[in-house]
Design a protein around this motif. Structure first.
Motif, PDB file in Angstrom:
ATOM      1  N   ARG A  11       0.894  -1.293   0.061  1.00 26.35           N
ATOM      2  CA  ARG A  11       0.109  -0.044  -0.117  1.00 26.35           C
ATOM      3  C   ARG A  11       0.746   1.310   0.262  1.00 26.35           C
ATOM      4  O   ARG A  11       0.501   2.380  -0.629  1.00 26.35           O
ATOM      5  CB  ARG A  11      -0.928  -0.124   1.085  1.00 26.35           C
ATOM      6  N   LEU A  12       1.906   1.292   0.924  1.00 25.65           N
ATOM      7  CA  LEU A  12       2.791   2.317   0.815  1.00 25.65           C
ATOM      8  C   LEU A  12       3.617   2.625  -0.516  1.00 25.65           C
ATOM      9  O   LEU A  12       3.753   3.823  -0.995  1.00 25.65           O
ATOM     10  CB  LEU A  12       3.833   2.168   1.965  1.00 25.65           C
ATOM     11  N   SER A  13       3.735   1.726  -1.288  1.00 20.13           N
ATOM     12  CA  SER A  13       4.608   1.727  -2.486  1.00 20.13           C
ATOM     13  C   SER A  13       3.641   2.263  -3.695  1.00 20.13           C
ATOM     14  O   SER A  13       3.953   3.338  -4.528  1.00 20.13           O
ATOM     15  CB  SER A  13       4.996   0.096  -3.021  1.00 20.13           C
ATOM     16  N   GLU A  14       2.312   1.934  -3.448  1.00 22.31           N
ATOM     17  CA  GLU A  14       1.142   2.325  -4.215  1.00 22.31           C
ATOM     18  C   GLU A  14       1.132   3.924  -4.277  1.00 22.31           C
ATOM     19  O   GLU A  14       1.035   4.474  -4.838  1.00 22.31           O
ATOM     20  CB  GLU A  14      -0.113   1.346  -4.174  1.00 22.31           C
ATOM     21  N   LEU A  15       1.026   4.178  -2.810  1.00 17.39           N
ATOM     22  CA  LEU A  15       0.742   5.758  -2.526  1.00 17.39           C
ATOM     23  C   LEU A  15       1.963   6.406  -2.853  1.00 17.39           C
ATOM     24  O   LEU A  15       1.943   7.543  -3.644  1.00 17.39           O
ATOM     25  CB  LEU A  15       0.616   5.833  -0.881  1.00 17.39           C
ATOM     26  N   GLU A  16       3.285   5.846  -2.866  1.00 18.94           N
ATOM     27  CA  GLU A  16       4.200   6.570  -3.394  1.00 18.94           C
ATOM     28  C   GLU A  16       4.238   6.801  -4.871  1.00 18.94           C
ATOM     29  O   GLU A  16       4.497   7.647  -5.670  1.00 18.94           O
ATOM     30  CB  GLU A  16       5.621   5.726  -3.161  1.00 18.94           C
ATOM     31  N   SER A  17       3.827   5.805  -5.608  1.00 25.15           N
ATOM     32  CA  SER A  17       3.582   5.748  -7.367  1.00 25.15           C
ATOM     33  C   SER A  17       2.585   6.872  -7.250  1.00 25.15           C
ATOM     34  O   SER A  17       2.858   7.577  -8.444  1.00 25.15           O
ATOM     35  CB  SER A  17       3.235   4.541  -7.589  1.00 25.15           C
ATOM     36  N   VAL A  30       6.335  10.466   2.695  1.00 24.00           N
ATOM     37  CA  VAL A  30       5.971   9.037   2.773  1.00 24.00           C
ATOM     38  C   VAL A  30       7.370   8.314   3.181  1.00 24.00           C
ATOM     39  O   VAL A  30       7.536   7.632   4.091  1.00 24.00           O
ATOM     40  CB  VAL A  30       5.710   8.335   1.459  1.00 24.00           C
ATOM     41  N   GLN A  31       8.562   8.582   2.541  1.00 25.28           N
ATOM     42  CA  GLN A  31       9.578   8.153   2.719  1.00 25.28           C
ATOM     43  C   GLN A  31      10.369   8.336   4.129  1.00 25.28           C
ATOM     44  O   GLN A  31      11.044   7.715   4.722  1.00 25.28           O
ATOM     45  CB  GLN A  31      10.809   8.644   1.770  1.00 25.28           C
ATOM     46  N   SER A  32      10.081   9.809   4.602  1.00 29.15           N
ATOM     47  CA  SER A  32      10.526  10.123   5.951  1.00 29.15           C
ATOM     48  C   SER A  32       9.391   9.375   6.970  1.00 29.15           C
ATOM     49  O   SER A  32       9.935   9.035   8.179  1.00 29.15           O
ATOM     50  CB  SER A  32      10.074  11.425   6.358  1.00 29.15           C
ATOM     51  N   PHE A  33       8.270   8.913   6.768  1.00 30.19           N
ATOM     52  CA  PHE A  33       7.276   8.115   7.563  1.00 30.19           C
ATOM     53  C   PHE A  33       7.977   6.661   7.465  1.00 30.19           C
ATOM     54  O   PHE A  33       7.842   6.109   8.471  1.00 30.19           O
ATOM     55  CB  PHE A  33       5.889   8.037   6.884  1.00 30.19           C
ATOM     56  N   ARG A  34       8.437   6.254   6.323  1.00 32.37           N
ATOM     57  CA  ARG A  34       9.188   4.804   6.596  1.00 32.37           C
ATOM     58  C   ARG A  34      10.396   4.862   7.623  1.00 32.37           C
ATOM     59  O   ARG A  34      10.538   3.890   8.158  1.00 32.37           O
ATOM     60  CB  ARG A  34       9.886   4.620   5.059  1.00 32.37           C
ATOM     61  N   VAL A  35      11.107   6.043   7.482  1.00 35.99           N
ATOM     62  CA  VAL A  35      12.240   6.283   8.324  1.00 35.99           C
ATOM     63  C   VAL A  35      11.658   6.090   9.735  1.00 35.99           C
ATOM     64  O   VAL A  35      12.158   5.625  10.724  1.00 35.99           O
ATOM     65  CB  VAL A  35      13.144   7.484   8.045  1.00 35.99           C
TER      66      VAL A  35
END
Length: 482
Positions: A11-17, A30-35
Motif C-alpha cells: 500500500r505504501l508503495s502504491e501511495l508513493e507511485s 512518505v519516505q520520511s514516514f518509512r524512516v
C-alpha cells in the motif's frame, strides 16, 4: 515478515507511485514516514504490519456537520450536481456518509464495514474506537457509517463526509467520538446552522460540542460556520436580525474564531417576488457560495501542509513522549530489580550469618560445618553445590526481573493513557524486559546515536518540505523588506 506487513508495504508503495506524479513533496514525506517506522520497529514500539503513514488520511477531507434541518444534504447535492443524499426537514439519514469519486455513472452505497476494514479511508478500525467509549456499539458499525460513490468531477482527489443530525441522537457517545475523529482529520470543516430556527434549545449541546473548544485549536481556521436557508428571512427582509440572533447564540456557546457565511440553495429557494430584494439576497448568497467553493477546492493544498504537520507531530511526540517514557520505565524497572536483589542478598547473608553463628560453625574467621565437610567428601560435591547456587541465583534474578516488570505495568498504562504517546510503549517495555535482554545496557533496545540522528533528520526534513510547499505559492526572498 507477515502477510499483513507485506500488504502494508504494498500500500505504501502504491501511495508513493501515486504521489510521484501528483505531489513529489508528499512522496518525500512518505519516505520520511518509512524512516520513522523503521525506528519504531527496531525499538518494538510498532509491529511490522503498522505504519505512522496509515494513521492519517492522504486524501483531502471535507467534513460537513450540523443539525438535521440545516440543509447539509441539499448543499452536498447542489455542489456535486447529483441528487446523492436524501434531504428533508426531518432526520432522513442517521449515519455518517463518506462520499468518494467513482468513474461509474451509477452511484453505489456500501456498508460501514467497507470503511472500517479499509486502511485507505479515515474510518479504518473505527469500530474499536466506538467500542472503547460505548460498549457493544463497535459491532454495529454499519449503523454509524456508510460509503457512497458519485461520478462528480468536483469529488476528484477529495473526500466529503456528511454527518447525521445531532438532535435525535440515540447513540450520542459513539456519534460524538466519530465527530471528534472527523474534525481532527479534516482539512476543512463546514458547520451548518438553520436560519429558520434562530435559537433552537435542542441545538445548545451540539453548539457547545462543536464550537466551545475552537479557540483552543491550532487549526481553528479550517472551520467555516454557515447559516443556511437564509431565504427564509426574505419575507420580512430581516437577514441582519437573523444573523445577529445566530451570532449571539453561537457566541454564548464559545465561538471565537472561524468565518461566518450566509447562503441558501438556489434549487429549493423560496420565491422572492421583489426583484430588488431578490437580487440583493442572490448577490450575498453567490459571494458566500463562491468563497466556500474556493475553500473546498483549496483543500488539496491544505492537505499537503496537514500531512507534513502530522509527520512533524509524529516525530516530535515520538522523541518527546514515547522514547522518554520508555527510558523512564526501563530505569524504574532496572532500579527496582537491583534494589530487590540487594535487599534479598543482604537478607540471605544476614540469615546465614545468624544461623551459622548460633550453630557455632565459625572457628575464628574460618567457617567449619559438618554439612560442608560432607559435601566436600563427595566427588564434585563442592562444584555441584556452587553450580546449584548459581542456577538458583539466576532463577531468582529472572523471577525478580519479571515481577518488577509486572509491578510497573499499572503505572506505565496510566502514563500512556495520560500522554497518549505514539507507538505501543507497553509492548516495547515488555519486549525490552524479555529474559534474553541484558539489563546492563540501561537503555531501550534499538535506541542510540544512530536512531537519534535519524529522528533529527526527519524533523529537519519537515522544514525543507514546508519551504518547498511555500515556494509553490510565494517566494519569501521576493517579499519587500522593511
Amino acid at each position: 515478515m507477515t502477510s499483513t506487513a507485506d500488504a502494508l508495504q504494498q500500500r505504501l508503495s502504491e501511495l508513493e507511485s501515486h504521489l510521484e506524479q501528483e505531489n513529489p513533496v508528499l512522496l518525500s514525506a512518505v519516505q520520511s514516514f518509512r524512516v520513522l517506522d523503521r525506528v519504531a520497529y527496531r525499538m518494538g514500539l510498532m509491529q511490522p504490519n503498522q505504519s505512522f503513514a496509515t494513521q492519517i488520511p492522504w486524501w483531502p477531507l471535507i467534513s460537513i456537520l450540523g443539525t438535521f434541518s440545516a440543509g447539509k444534504s441539499t448543499f452536498i447535492n447542489y455542489y456535486l450536481g447529483h441528487k446523492l443524499q436524501r434531504s428533508g426537514n426531518q432526520a432522513v439519514d442517521d449515519r455518517f456518509t463518506v462520499v468518494v469519486y467513482s468513474p461509474e455513472d451509477i452511484s453505489h452505497t456500501l456498508p460501514g464495514v467497507a470503511l472500517d476494514s479499509d486502511p485507505r479511508f479515515p474510518f479504518f478500525r473505527m469500530s474499536h474506537a466506538i467500542e472503547e467509549v460505548a460498549g457493544g456499539e463497535g459491532s454495529r458499525i454499519d449503523t454509524y457509517l456508510q460509503l457512497k460513490t458519485c461520478n462528480s468531477e468536483r469529488l476528484r482527489g477529495k473526500i466529503i463526509i456528511d454527518s447525521p443530525g445531532f438532535d435525535a441522537d440515540a447513540q450520542r457517545t459513539g456519534v460524538l467520538r466519530i465527530t471528534d475523529h472527523m474534525i481532527d482529520l479534516s482539512d476543512l470543516v463546514l458547520v451548518f446552522f438553520d436560519a429558520r430556527h434562530p435559537e433552537p434549545g435542542a441545538m445548545r449541546d451540539t453548539l457547545k460540542h462543536l464550537v466551545s473548544d475552537t479557540i483552543k485549536r491550532a487549526d481553528a481556521g479550517k472551520f467555516l460556520y454557515i447559516l443556511n436557508q437564509l431565504d427564509s428571512a426574505a419575507g420580512e427582509d430581516n437577514p441582519e436580525d437573523v444573523v445577529a440572533a445566530w451570532l449571539r447564540s453561537i457566541g454564548e456557546a464559545g465561538l471565537t474564531a472561524g468565518r461566518f457565511y450566509t447562503i441558501y440553495c438556489p434549487e429549493v429557494a423560496i420565491h422572492i417576488p421583489d426583484e430588488h430584494r431578490r437580487k440583493r439576497f442572490e448577490k450575498k448568497r453567490d459571494e458566500d457560495l463562491n468563497d466556500i467553493y474556493r475553500r473546498m477546492e483549496h483543500v488539496e493544498v491544505e492537505r499537503a501542509y496537514r500531512i507534513i504537520a502530522a509527520l512533524r507531530k509524529s516525530a516530535t511526540e515520538f522523541t518527546r513522549d514515547s522514547v522518554p517514557l520508555l527510558q523512564e520505565t526501563m530505569r524504574r524497572w532496572r532500579r527496582r530489580t537491583l534494589t530487590t536483589e540487594a535487599v534479598l542478598l543482604i537478607g540471605a547473608v544476614a540469615g546465614f550469618m545468624t544461623w551459622s553463628l548460633q550453630a557455632n560453625h565459625w572457628q575464628g574467621m574460618t567457617y567449619r560445618a559438618e554439612w560442608l565437610e560432607l559435601v566436600k567428601s563427595i566427588p564434585w560435591g563442592l562444584m555441584g553445590l556452587e553450580g546449584a547456587l548459581l542456577v538458583l541465583a539466576i532463577l531468582i534474578h529472572f523471577a525478580i526481573r519479571h515481577l518488577a516488570a509486572l509491578s510497573l505495568m499499572p503505572w506505565l498504562r496510566k502514563q500512556v493513557a495520560k500522554i497518549d504517546p505514539p507507538g505501543n510503549v507497553v509492548a516495547a517495555f515488555k519486549n525490552n524486559t524479555r529474559f534474553w535482554r541484558p539489563m546492563i545496557l540501561g537503555r531501550p533496545f534499538g535506541w542510540g546515536r544512530k536512531t537519534r540522528t535519524e529522528l533529527d533528520e526527519v524533523l529537519q526534513s519537515c522544514e525543507s518540505y514546508i519551504q518547498t510547499l511555500n515556494e509553490r505559492f510565494t517566494n519569501p526572498n521576493r517579499l519587500p523588506k522593511n
